[in-house]
Design an enzyme around this catalytic site. Structure first.
Site, PDB file in Angstrom:
ATOM      1  N   HIS A  39       0.873  -1.165   0.000  1.00 18.50           N
ATOM      2  CA  HIS A  39       0.000   0.000   0.000  1.00 18.50           C
ATOM      3  C   HIS A  39       0.911   1.216   0.000  1.00 18.50           C
ATOM      4  CE1 HIS A  39      -3.754  -1.890   2.149  1.00 18.50           C
ATOM      5  NE2 HIS A  39      -3.480  -2.460   0.995  1.00 18.50           N
ATOM      6  N   ASP A  44      -2.616   3.853  -2.275  1.00 20.79           N
ATOM      7  CA  ASP A  44      -3.571   3.783  -1.176  1.00 20.79           C
ATOM      8  C   ASP A  44      -4.129   5.172  -0.932  1.00 20.79           C
ATOM      9  OD1 ASP A  44      -5.029   2.635   0.798  1.00 20.79           O
ATOM     10  OD2 ASP A  44      -3.401   2.512   2.243  1.00 20.79           O
TER      11      ASP A  44
HETATM   12  C1  DNO Z   1      -7.790   1.677   4.765  1.00 26.32           C
HETATM   13  C2  DNO Z   1      -7.194   0.377   4.711  1.00 26.32           C
HETATM   14  C3  DNO Z   1      -7.511  -0.536   5.850  1.00 26.32           C
HETATM   15  C4  DNO Z   1      -7.190  -1.930   5.416  1.00 26.32           C
HETATM   16  C5  DNO Z   1      -7.457  -3.002   6.406  1.00 26.32           C
HETATM   17  C6  DNO Z   1      -6.783  -4.258   5.993  1.00 26.32           C
HETATM   18  O1  DNO Z   1      -7.972   2.282   3.773  1.00 26.32           O
HETATM   19  O2  DNO Z   1      -5.896   0.364   4.296  1.00 26.32           O
HETATM   20  O3  DNO Z   1      -8.844  -0.458   6.145  1.00 26.32           O
HETATM   21  O4  DNO Z   1      -7.950  -2.259   4.320  1.00 26.32           O
HETATM   22  O5  DNO Z   1      -7.051  -2.630   7.650  1.00 26.32           O
HETATM   23  O6  DNO Z   1      -7.321  -5.326   6.675  1.00 26.32           O
END
Ligand code: DNO
Length: 397
Positions: free
Chosen positions: A302, A355
Site C-alpha cells: 500500500h 492507497d
Molecule cells: C484503509 C485500509 C484498511 C485496510 C485493512 C486491511 O484504507 O488500508 O482499512 O484495508 O485494515 O485489513
C-alpha cells in the site's frame, strides 16, 4: 529487466461509485476487493466468490488480492468460540484457493479498523484529505466516550488541548467527529453506536498488547499451515494509526511487531502487507530500511504518504510528498524485486495499490468511500508508476 509491480486499485464491489470500467482507465490491471456484504466470521462460498470474480474478469481485470478476509472479534479476544471462527476462516481460504485467488490481506486491529477524525480536511488548493487530529481523538476519548483510564493516559497539556478542541465544536461537528471515529469496517456504511463501542471495549478490559499478541499467534498457528497447503499468501496489514488508541492495544505497528508475526510461524503463507501510510505515521519507523530487511515477506504494497505533525496528528499528503521519502521507499522495493529475480522467485510483480487519494476535481460529485475517490487515486498511481519507471531505467538500462 525484471517485471514491474502489479498495479492494482481497490474496488468496494458493485456498490462502489467508482466503476470497474473507470478503474481500467487508470491503467491498473488488478483489482483488490472483498465480499463486503458477508459479515466478518462467515464463510465466503464458492458461488459468491465466482460471481465476483466473473464480474471483474468481464471488465478485463483480474482479482489479484483479497482485502480483507476480516478476523472475527472472538479470535482477537480469545473467546470460547474462536475455534469455530478459525475453521470458517480456513473454509473461506479453501474457496478462494479453488478460484485461484491466493493473496489474502487481513488485520488484527481490535474493534475498529483504521481510524480518522476528519474525512474532509481541506488543503490549501481545495483538495480534500483524510486526517487524524490527535486533540480531536483525545476530546472524543475523554469527554464523549468518557473513558476513565484516559485521564491517566493523556498529559494535562493534552487534556487542555482536547478540551479547547471540544469547546470549539458545534453540535453538528461533534456528531461528525463521533461518526468518523465510530465508522466500522471499510466497505460498510455501519457506524457503531457509543453503547456498542463501550460493550466492545469491555471485552478488551483484560487484554493488553502481550495478550493480544498471543491471540494473534493462536490464529496464525491455526490458519497458516492450512494456507500454506492451499498456496495462499496471507499478509497482515499494520495498525492504522500505529499506536494504541481508545485504550485498545496495538500489535502490528513497527518492525519488531512484524518480526514477531513472521517468527510466530515462519512460512511463505505468513507474510506482510507493507502499508507506507500506516507505518509512516510513526517517525521511528524507517520505511526503506524496513523494506530492505523484511522485504522477502512482503506480498502486497500500500503506497501512500502522511504528513506527520508534532503532536501525533497526521494528514494524508500527495503520494510523493509528506514525511516519508517515497523515492527511497520505491528504490528499496525495486531492490527487493531484484533479489527475488536473482533468487529465482516468481512473485516479482508484487501487487501495489495507490492507497487513498485526495478528493480532486470531479471526485466531489461522487459520494465515494473515504479516501477512495477515482481521480485522487489515479493521480497517485500515475505518480508512483512514473517513479518506478524512472528508478528502474536509471538503475538498469
Ligand atoms: C484503509 C485500509 C484498511 C485496510 C485493512 C486491511 O484504507 O488500508 O482499512 O484495508 O485494515 O485489513
Amino acid at each position: 529487466m525484471f517485471s514491474n509491480l502489479e498495479q492494482t486499485f481497490r474496488w468496494y464491489g458493485p456498490a462502489d461509485p467508482v466503476s470497474l470500467q473507470a478503474i481500467g482507465q487508470t491503467g491498473a490491471t488488478g483489482i483488490v476487493t472483498a465480499l463486503h456484504h458477508i459479515p466478518a466470521g462467515e464463510v465466503w462460498t464458492g458461488d459468491e466468490i465466482e460471481k465476483r470474480k466473473n464480474m471483474i474478469r468481464s471488465a478485463g481485470l483480474r482479482w489479484s488480492v483479497v482485502e480483507s478476509v476480516n478476523v472475527h472479534e472472538s479470535i482477537k479476544t480469545a473467546s470460547a468460540d474462536r475455534g469455530q471462527y478459525a475453521e470458517k476462516y480456513i473454509d473461506t481460504l479453501k474457496n478462494l484457493a479453488a478460484h485461484d485467488i491466493r493473496i489474502v490481506c487481513y488485520n488484527f486491529m481490535p474493534v475498529l479498523d483504521w481510524t480518522r477524525t476528519d474525512i474532509d480536511f481541506r488543503l490549501d488548493n481545495g483538495a480534500s484529505a483524510l486526517r487524524f487530529h490527535a486533540p480531536a481523538l483525545a476530546a472524543f476519548d475523554l469527554y464523549i466516550l468518557e473513558r476513565e483510564a484516559a485521564y491517566q493516559e493523556f498529559s494535562s497539556e493534552q487534556q487542555a488541548r482536547a478540551k479547547e478542541y471540544l469547546d470549539s465544536l458545534n453540535p453538528e461537528d461533534k456528531k461528525r467527529l463521533i461518526n468518523n471515529i465510530m465508522a466500522g469496517l471499510p466497505g460498510t456504511k455501519d457506524v457503531l453506536t457509543l453503547e456498542q463501542f463501550k460493550a466492545h471495549l469491555e471485552k478488551y478490559a483484560g487484554i493488553d498488547a502481550a495478550q493480544l499478541k498471543r491471540n494473534l499467534t493462536w490464529f496464525l498457528q491455526a490458519v497458516v499451515p492450512e494456507a500454506e497447503k492451499l498456496g495462499i499468501s496471507l499478509c497482515i496489514h499494520p495498525d492504522d494509526p500505529p499506536f494504541p488508541i481508545l485504550g485498545l492495544p496495538r500489535v502490528v505497528s513497527n518492525e519488531e511487531d512484524m518480526l514477531d508475526v513472521i517468527n510466530a510461524i515462519p512460512s511463505k503463507a505468513n507474510g506482510l502487507t507493507f502499508c507506507t501510510g500506516s507505518l509512516g505515521a510513526r517517525g521511528d519507523n524507517d520505511l526503506p530500511a524496513m523494506i530492505d530487511r523484511l522485504g522477502k515477506h512482503i506480498h502486497f504494497l500500500h503506497l501512500r504518504n502522511v504528513k506527520r505533525e508534532i503532536d501525533g496528528s497526521f494528514y494524508e499528503d500527495n503520494h510523493l510528498e509528506g514525511s516519508s521519502d517515497m523515492y527511497a521507499i520505491m528504490k528499496s522495493i525495486i531492490r527487493e524485486q531484484q533479489r527475488r529475480a536473482a533468487g529465482g522467485r516468481t512473485d516479482i510483480a508484487i501487487p501495489m495499490r495507490p492507497d487513498h487519494g485526495h478528493k480532486l476535481l470531479d471526485d466531489f460529485n461522487y459520494d465515494t468511500f473515504p479516501g477512495y475517490s477515482a481521480i485522487g487515486r489515479l493521480k497517485g498511481l500515475a505518480e508512483l508508476r512514473g517513479l518506478e519507471m524512472g528508478i528502474k531505467n536509471t538503475l538498469y538500462r
